[in-house]
Design a protein around this motif. Structure first.
Motif, short mmCIF file in Angstrom:
data_model
loop_
_atom_site.label_atom_id
_atom_site.label_comp_id
_atom_site.label_asym_id
_atom_site.label_seq_id
_atom_site.Cartn_x
_atom_site.Cartn_y
_atom_site.Cartn_z
N MET A 164 1.04 -1.25 -0.13
CA MET A 164 -0.07 -0.06 0.09
C MET A 164 0.76 1.28 0.08
O MET A 164 0.56 2.30 -0.60
N ARG A 165 1.85 1.17 0.94
CA ARG A 165 2.99 2.50 0.59
C ARG A 165 3.31 2.54 -0.78
O ARG A 165 3.44 3.70 -1.37
N ALA A 166 3.72 1.47 -1.29
CA ALA A 166 4.38 1.60 -2.52
C ALA A 166 3.33 1.94 -3.63
O ALA A 166 3.66 2.75 -4.56
N ARG A 167 1.87 1.69 -3.42
CA ARG A 167 0.75 2.11 -4.30
C ARG A 167 0.71 3.60 -4.19
O ARG A 167 0.33 4.33 -5.18
N LEU A 168 0.86 4.09 -3.17
CA LEU A 168 0.43 5.72 -2.99
C LEU A 168 1.78 6.05 -3.61
O LEU A 168 1.61 7.24 -4.06
N ALA A 169 2.85 5.71 -3.44
CA ALA A 169 4.02 6.22 -4.32
C ALA A 169 3.85 6.11 -5.78
O ALA A 169 4.23 7.08 -6.22
N TRP A 170 3.34 4.93 -6.19
CA TRP A 170 2.99 4.87 -7.60
C TRP A 170 2.17 5.76 -8.02
O TRP A 170 2.31 6.38 -9.30
N GLU A 171 1.24 6.17 -7.23
CA GLU A 171 0.05 7.12 -7.72
C GLU A 171 0.83 8.62 -7.92
O GLU A 171 0.27 9.32 -8.62
N LYS A 172 1.69 8.84 -7.18
CA LYS A 172 2.51 10.25 -7.33
C LYS A 172 3.51 10.24 -8.59
O LYS A 172 3.84 11.14 -8.86
N ASP A 173 4.19 8.94 -9.05
CA ASP A 173 4.85 9.02 -10.12
C ASP A 173 4.05 9.56 -11.32
O ASP A 173 2.88 9.45 -11.50
N THR A 174 4.79 10.17 -12.08
CA THR A 174 4.53 10.31 -13.57
C THR A 174 4.31 9.26 -14.38
O THR A 174 4.90 8.30 -14.20
N GLU A 175 3.65 9.19 -15.46
CA GLU A 175 3.13 8.13 -16.06
C GLU A 175 4.66 7.47 -16.81
O GLU A 175 5.28 8.19 -17.40
N GLY A 176 4.85 6.07 -16.79
CA GLY A 176 5.76 5.64 -17.14
C GLY A 176 7.12 5.67 -16.33
O GLY A 176 8.40 5.09 -16.85
N ASP A 177 7.20 6.48 -15.18
CA ASP A 177 8.15 6.66 -14.36
C ASP A 177 7.92 6.10 -12.89
O ASP A 177 6.98 6.60 -12.44
N PHE A 178 8.48 5.10 -12.55
CA PHE A 178 8.28 4.45 -11.36
C PHE A 178 9.48 4.77 -10.41
O PHE A 178 9.77 4.17 -9.40
N ALA A 179 10.00 6.09 -10.32
CA ALA A 179 11.09 6.29 -9.40
C ALA A 179 10.63 6.26 -7.96
O ALA A 179 11.33 5.76 -7.17
N ARG A 180 9.29 6.96 -7.54
CA ARG A 180 8.96 7.11 -6.33
C ARG A 180 8.74 5.47 -5.89
O ARG A 180 8.93 4.95 -4.75
N THR A 181 8.10 4.71 -6.80
CA THR A 181 7.63 3.40 -6.34
C THR A 181 8.90 2.49 -6.02
O THR A 181 8.77 1.76 -5.05
N LEU A 182 10.03 2.68 -6.69
CA LEU A 182 11.16 2.04 -6.77
C LEU A 182 11.66 2.23 -5.48
O LEU A 182 12.35 1.45 -4.59
N VAL A 183 11.78 3.58 -4.99
CA VAL A 183 12.20 3.99 -3.78
C VAL A 183 11.53 3.29 -2.53
O VAL A 183 12.27 2.91 -1.69
N SER A 184 10.20 3.45 -2.69
CA SER A 184 9.64 2.96 -1.60
C SER A 184 9.76 1.49 -1.54
O SER A 184 9.86 1.17 -0.52
N LEU A 185 9.83 0.81 -2.63
CA LEU A 185 9.91 -0.74 -2.40
C LEU A 185 11.19 -1.09 -1.87
O LEU A 185 11.29 -2.00 -1.05
N ASP A 186 12.22 -0.41 -2.37
CA ASP A 186 13.66 -0.86 -1.94
C ASP A 186 13.87 -0.51 -0.34
O ASP A 186 14.28 -1.45 0.37
N ARG A 187 13.27 0.67 -0.16
CA ARG A 187 13.21 1.17 1.26
C ARG A 187 12.67 0.00 2.23
O ARG A 187 13.23 -0.53 3.21
N ASP A 188 11.38 -0.18 2.05
CA ASP A 188 10.73 -0.97 2.77
C ASP A 188 11.26 -2.39 2.70
O ASP A 188 11.33 -3.31 3.81
N LEU A 189 11.48 -3.05 1.42
CA LEU A 189 11.90 -4.56 1.73
C LEU A 189 13.31 -4.78 2.39
O LEU A 189 13.62 -5.60 2.79
N ARG A 190 14.19 -3.47 2.37
CA ARG A 190 15.46 -3.71 3.11
C ARG A 190 15.30 -3.78 4.58
O ARG A 190 15.68 -4.57 5.40
N ARG A 191 14.21 -2.99 5.01
CA ARG A 191 13.83 -3.02 6.41
C ARG A 191 13.19 -4.24 6.78
O ARG A 191 13.27 -4.87 7.91
#
Length: 208
Positions: free
Chosen positions: A150-177
């Protein structure tokens, strides 16, 4: 409660999902009727019995989940890498439908609750595909994994079309934790096993 679309077969559920996404992209979601979705799908309204338009969301989320397994499953040795790839597949499946999902989110005040509920099923599916749904801590992983999605989804919703920058950051951070937390659990489990009462032959007693 279980979605009424669950009474349909997989092909009909897929048709409902595709019709709902197409309708939402063109018309939004306010005031949508099940007969409009049936017409768009080229099916008799009876095919979608007993679903209501709200049940289309469940079918949409399931379709995205199924797309995770369309390609070969990741075989990376690290669990975090397998989870990362599977999560990204989920968002890549959603990406072509960004406008439709945004329209449903805008017009349906229950949509966020639907997404949260669906995230639990998605989390269990992803954990299963990654080989992490079973074992001592399998059941304990689903809730945190759903929150991560869900945190990654919220990040994805803020990404621009075709750009997963926020999604990637969210997933990488939370998966490392999550990986660090799992390592802590593994150390605790190993310590508890070491504290188990021992029989004279050195083996743990039954029930320990």
């Amino acid at each position: 409660a279980m979605s009424r679309s669950r009474f349909m077969d997989a092909k009909t559920r897929s048709a409902l999902a595709e019709a709902a996404l197409a309708y939402a992209k063109e018309h939004g979601w306010a005031g949508v009727r099940i007969d409009q979705l049936a017409q768009l799908a080229g099916r008799p309204v009876a095919d979608f019995h007993p679903a209501a338009p709200s049940d289309a969301w469940d079918a949409i989320e399931e379709q995205f989940d199924r797309e995770l397994a369309n390609a070969s499953l990741p075989d990376a040795p690290e669990a975090r890498e397998r989870l990362f790839e599977l999560c990204m597949r989920r968002f890549e499946a959603m990406e072509p439908h960004r406008a439709a999902l945004a329209a449903i989110q805008r017009d349906e005040f229950l949509a966020r609750g639907w997404a949260i509920a669906a995230s639990l099923r998605t989390a269990h599916w992803i954990l299963g595909l990654a080989g992490l749904a079973d074992g001592a801590f399998g059941a304990l992983r689903t809730g945190p994994m759903a929150a991560l999605l869900m945190r990654a989804r919220l990040a994805w919703e803020k990404d621009t079309e075709g750009d997963f920058a926020r999604t990637l950051v969210s997933l990488d951070r939370d998966l490392r934790r999550a990986e660090e937390a799992q390592q802590d659990l593994d150390r605790l489990s190993a310590w508890l096993r070491g504290q188990s009462p021992r029989r004279p032959d050195g083996q743990a007693q039954d029930g320990a």
